[in-house]
Write a protein that holds these residues in place. Structure first.
Motif, PDB file in Angstrom:
ATOM      1  N   ALA A 199       0.847  -1.197   0.000  1.00  0.00           N
ATOM      2  CA  ALA A 199       0.000   0.000   0.000  1.00  0.00           C
ATOM      3  C   ALA A 199       0.879   1.243   0.000  1.00  0.00           C
ATOM      4  CB  ALA A 199      -0.899  -0.007   1.230  1.00  0.00           C
ATOM      5  N   ALA A 200       0.449   2.246  -0.725  1.00  0.00           N
ATOM      6  CA  ALA A 200       1.184   3.507  -0.744  1.00  0.00           C
ATOM      7  C   ALA A 200       1.081   4.151   0.637  1.00  0.00           C
ATOM      8  CB  ALA A 200       0.594   4.429  -1.811  1.00  0.00           C
ATOM      9  N   PRO A 201       2.147   4.810   1.071  1.00  0.00           N
ATOM     10  CA  PRO A 201       2.066   5.460   2.384  1.00  0.00           C
ATOM     11  C   PRO A 201       1.006   6.557   2.358  1.00  0.00           C
ATOM     12  CG  PRO A 201       4.075   6.090   1.223  1.00  0.00           C
ATOM     13  CD  PRO A 201       3.410   5.040   0.414  1.00  0.00           C
ATOM     14  N   ARG A 202       0.332   6.725   3.485  1.00  0.00           N
ATOM     15  CA  ARG A 202      -0.689   7.763   3.573  1.00  0.00           C
ATOM     16  C   ARG A 202      -0.038   9.130   3.604  1.00  0.00           C
ATOM     17  NH1 ARG A 202      -4.988   7.169   8.077  1.00  0.00           N
ATOM     18  NH2 ARG A 202      -3.166   7.473   9.352  1.00  0.00           N
ATOM     19  N   LEU A 203      -0.634  10.047   2.897  1.00  0.00           N
ATOM     20  CA  LEU A 203      -0.195  11.426   2.907  1.00  0.00           C
ATOM     21  C   LEU A 203      -0.649  12.056   4.222  1.00  0.00           C
ATOM     22  CD1 LEU A 203       1.101  13.494   0.922  1.00  0.00           C
ATOM     23  CD2 LEU A 203      -1.222  14.235   0.441  1.00  0.00           C
ATOM     24  N   SER A 204       0.189  12.875   4.818  1.00  0.00           N
ATOM     25  CA  SER A 204      -0.145  13.525   6.075  1.00  0.00           C
ATOM     26  C   SER A 204      -0.307  15.026   5.848  1.00  0.00           C
ATOM     27  CB  SER A 204       0.955  13.260   7.099  1.00  0.00           C
ATOM     28  OG  SER A 204       0.669  13.936   8.301  1.00  0.00           O
ATOM     29  N   VAL A 205      -1.456  15.564   6.274  1.00  0.00           N
ATOM     30  CA  VAL A 205      -1.765  16.975   6.083  1.00  0.00           C
ATOM     31  C   VAL A 205      -2.038  17.611   7.439  1.00  0.00           C
ATOM     32  CG1 VAL A 205      -3.338  18.641   5.004  1.00  0.00           C
ATOM     33  CG2 VAL A 205      -2.724  16.531   3.794  1.00  0.00           C
ATOM     34  N   LEU A 206      -1.429  18.767   7.661  1.00  0.00           N
ATOM     35  CA  LEU A 206      -1.614  19.532   8.893  1.00  0.00           C
ATOM     36  C   LEU A 206      -2.269  20.864   8.558  1.00  0.00           C
ATOM     37  CD1 LEU A 206      -1.006  20.189  11.944  1.00  0.00           C
ATOM     38  CD2 LEU A 206       1.227  21.025  11.150  1.00  0.00           C
ATOM     39  N   PHE A 207      -3.383  21.170   9.222  1.00  0.00           N
ATOM     40  CA  PHE A 207      -4.051  22.463   9.092  1.00  0.00           C
ATOM     41  C   PHE A 207      -3.686  23.310  10.298  1.00  0.00           C
ATOM     42  CE2 PHE A 207      -6.701  19.673   6.565  1.00  0.00           C
ATOM     43  CZ  PHE A 207      -7.019  20.453   5.463  1.00  0.00           C
ATOM     44  N   VAL A 208      -3.260  24.553  10.041  1.00  0.00           N
ATOM     45  CA  VAL A 208      -2.829  25.432  11.133  1.00  0.00           C
ATOM     46  C   VAL A 208      -3.531  26.781  11.029  1.00  0.00           C
ATOM     47  CG1 VAL A 208      -0.862  26.546  12.259  1.00  0.00           C
ATOM     48  CG2 VAL A 208      -0.529  24.372  11.079  1.00  0.00           C
ATOM     49  N   CYS A 209      -4.141  27.221  12.128  1.00  0.00           N
ATOM     50  CA  CYS A 209      -4.622  28.595  12.243  1.00  0.00           C
ATOM     51  C   CYS A 209      -4.284  29.062  13.656  1.00  0.00           C
ATOM     52  CB  CYS A 209      -6.104  28.729  11.909  1.00  0.00           C
ATOM     53  SG  CYS A 209      -7.256  27.975  13.061  1.00  0.00           S
ATOM     54  N   VAL A 210      -4.585  30.297  13.967  1.00  0.00           N
ATOM     55  CA  VAL A 210      -4.151  30.847  15.250  1.00  0.00           C
ATOM     56  C   VAL A 210      -4.756  30.078  16.423  1.00  0.00           C
ATOM     57  CG1 VAL A 210      -4.114  32.891  16.737  1.00  0.00           C
ATOM     58  CG2 VAL A 210      -3.764  33.137  14.280  1.00  0.00           C
ATOM     59  N   HIS A 211      -6.087  29.977  16.481  1.00  0.00           N
ATOM     60  CA  HIS A 211      -6.739  29.419  17.665  1.00  0.00           C
ATOM     61  C   HIS A 211      -7.115  27.945  17.543  1.00  0.00           C
ATOM     62  CE1 HIS A 211      -6.788  33.410  19.273  1.00  0.00           C
ATOM     63  NE2 HIS A 211      -7.464  33.864  18.226  1.00  0.00           N
ATOM     64  N   PHE A 238     -13.258  18.293   7.039  1.00  0.00           N
ATOM     65  CA  PHE A 238     -13.588  17.999   5.640  1.00  0.00           C
ATOM     66  C   PHE A 238     -12.595  17.014   5.034  1.00  0.00           C
ATOM     67  CE2 PHE A 238     -16.222  21.984   5.343  1.00  0.00           C
ATOM     68  CZ  PHE A 238     -17.394  21.350   4.959  1.00  0.00           C
ATOM     69  N   LEU A 239     -11.304  17.179   5.322  1.00  0.00           N
ATOM     70  CA  LEU A 239     -10.317  16.266   4.750  1.00  0.00           C
ATOM     71  C   LEU A 239     -10.492  14.859   5.317  1.00  0.00           C
ATOM     72  CD1 LEU A 239      -8.054  15.875   2.755  1.00  0.00           C
ATOM     73  CD2 LEU A 239      -6.440  16.582   4.532  1.00  0.00           C
ATOM     74  N   THR A 240     -10.808  14.761   6.587  1.00  0.00           N
ATOM     75  CA  THR A 240     -11.058  13.453   7.197  1.00  0.00           C
ATOM     76  C   THR A 240     -12.250  12.784   6.524  1.00  0.00           C
ATOM     77  OG1 THR A 240     -10.120  14.143   9.319  1.00  0.00           O
ATOM     78  CG2 THR A 240     -11.650  12.272   9.357  1.00  0.00           C
ATOM     79  N   ARG A 241     -13.318  13.542   6.315  1.00  0.00           N
ATOM     80  CA  ARG A 241     -14.530  12.999   5.687  1.00  0.00           C
ATOM     81  C   ARG A 241     -14.263  12.611   4.236  1.00  0.00           C
ATOM     82  NH1 ARG A 241     -20.158  14.196   5.614  1.00  0.00           N
ATOM     83  NH2 ARG A 241     -20.153  13.503   7.765  1.00  0.00           N
ATOM     84  N   LEU A 242     -13.638  13.517   3.477  1.00  0.00           N
ATOM     85  CA  LEU A 242     -13.496  13.313   2.035  1.00  0.00           C
ATOM     86  C   LEU A 242     -12.296  12.446   1.652  1.00  0.00           C
ATOM     87  CD1 LEU A 242     -14.353  16.965   0.971  1.00  0.00           C
ATOM     88  CD2 LEU A 242     -15.816  14.940   0.726  1.00  0.00           C
ATOM     89  N   GLY A 243     -11.239  12.476   2.469  1.00  0.00           N
ATOM     90  CA  GLY A 243     -10.036  11.706   2.161  1.00  0.00           C
ATOM     91  C   GLY A 243     -10.054  10.310   2.733  1.00  0.00           C
ATOM     92  N   GLY A 244     -10.940  10.093   3.694  1.00  0.00           N
ATOM     93  CA  GLY A 244     -11.050   8.769   4.303  1.00  0.00           C
ATOM     94  C   GLY A 244      -9.729   8.312   4.899  1.00  0.00           C
ATOM     95  N   ASP A 245      -9.455   7.013   4.767  1.00  0.00           N
ATOM     96  CA  ASP A 245      -8.230   6.468   5.357  1.00  0.00           C
ATOM     97  C   ASP A 245      -7.017   6.662   4.455  1.00  0.00           C
ATOM     98  OD1 ASP A 245      -8.801   4.650   3.380  1.00  0.00           O
ATOM     99  OD2 ASP A 245      -8.957   2.921   4.714  1.00  0.00           O
ATOM    100  N   THR A 289     -12.133  11.171  -3.591  1.00  0.00           N
ATOM    101  CA  THR A 289     -12.913  11.523  -2.412  1.00  0.00           C
ATOM    102  C   THR A 289     -13.759  10.339  -1.984  1.00  0.00           C
ATOM    103  OG1 THR A 289     -14.649  12.477  -3.778  1.00  0.00           O
ATOM    104  CG2 THR A 289     -12.998  13.994  -2.910  1.00  0.00           C
ATOM    105  N   ALA A 290     -13.905  10.221  -0.687  1.00  0.00           N
ATOM    106  CA  ALA A 290     -14.739   9.154  -0.114  1.00  0.00           C
ATOM    107  C   ALA A 290     -16.187   9.470  -0.398  1.00  0.00           C
ATOM    108  CB  ALA A 290     -14.479   9.051   1.386  1.00  0.00           C
TER     109      ALA A 290
END
Length: 141
Positions: A5-17, A28-35, A139-140
Motif C-alpha cells: 500500500a502507498a504510504p498515507r499522505l499527512s496533512v496539517l491544518f494550522v490557524c491561530v486558535h 472535511f479532509l477526514t470525511r473526504l479523504g477517508g483512510d 474523495t470518499a
C-alpha cells in the motif's frame, strides 16, 4: 502478490486558535479523504474550545466536530506532515525543507455567528476538494 500500500499522505491544518478554520479543514479532509490521508490540526495560540458557530455550521453539512479540542502547534506536527496548510497563523509555523506549504487566506470565524461562518465553511470544503483532486486522491463517498 499485491503491491504494498502507498504510504498515507499527512496533512496539517494550522490557524491561530485551532477553533475554526483549521478544525473545518481537518474535518472535511477526514470525511473526504477517508483512510487515504492522515489529518492533523493545530493552532499557534489555541483557544479553550472550538467556536460553537463552527460546530453548528459543520453539523449542518453532517459533520460532527463537537468533541474536537484545539491543540497547540508543535514542531513535531509540522516535521511529520507532508503538506502544511496555514490559515492566518503568520510566521508562527516552522518551515522545514521538503514540506509543501499552502497558505489559504480565509476570513477568521472568531466572534462571528453561523451565518458568517457558512461561506467560510463552504470555501474550505471547495479548497479541500481541490487539494484532493490535485493530489490524485479520490474523495470518499
Amino acid at each position: 502478490m499485491s503491491a504494498p500500500a502507498a504510504p498515507r499522505l499527512s496533512v496539517l491544518f494550522v490557524c491561530v486558535h485551532n477553533a475554526g478554520r483549521s478544525q473545518m479543514g481537518a474535518a472535511f479532509l477526514t470525511r473526504l479523504g477517508g483512510d487515504r490521508v492522515e489529518v492533523r490540526s493545530a493552532g499557534s495560540a489555541p483557544a479553550d474550545a472550538v467556536n460553537p458557530a463552527v460546530v453548528q455550521a459543520m453539523a449542518e453539512v453532517g459533520i460532527d466536530i463537537s468533541a474536537a479540542t484545539p491543540k497547540v502547534l508543535t514542531t513535531e506536527a509540522v516535521r511529520s506532515s507532508d503538506v502544511v496548510i496555514t490559515m492566518g497563523c503568520g510566521d508562527a509555523c516552522p518551515v522545514f525543507p521538503g514540506k509543501r506549504y499552502l497558505d489559504w487566506r480565509l476570513d477568521d470565524p472568531a466572534g462571528r455567528g453561523v451565518n458568517a461562518v457558512r461561506p467560510i465553511r463552504d470555501d474550505i470544503e471547495q479548497r479541500v476538494r481541490g487539494l484532493l483532486a490535485e493530489l490524485g486522491i479520490p474523495t470518499a463517498p
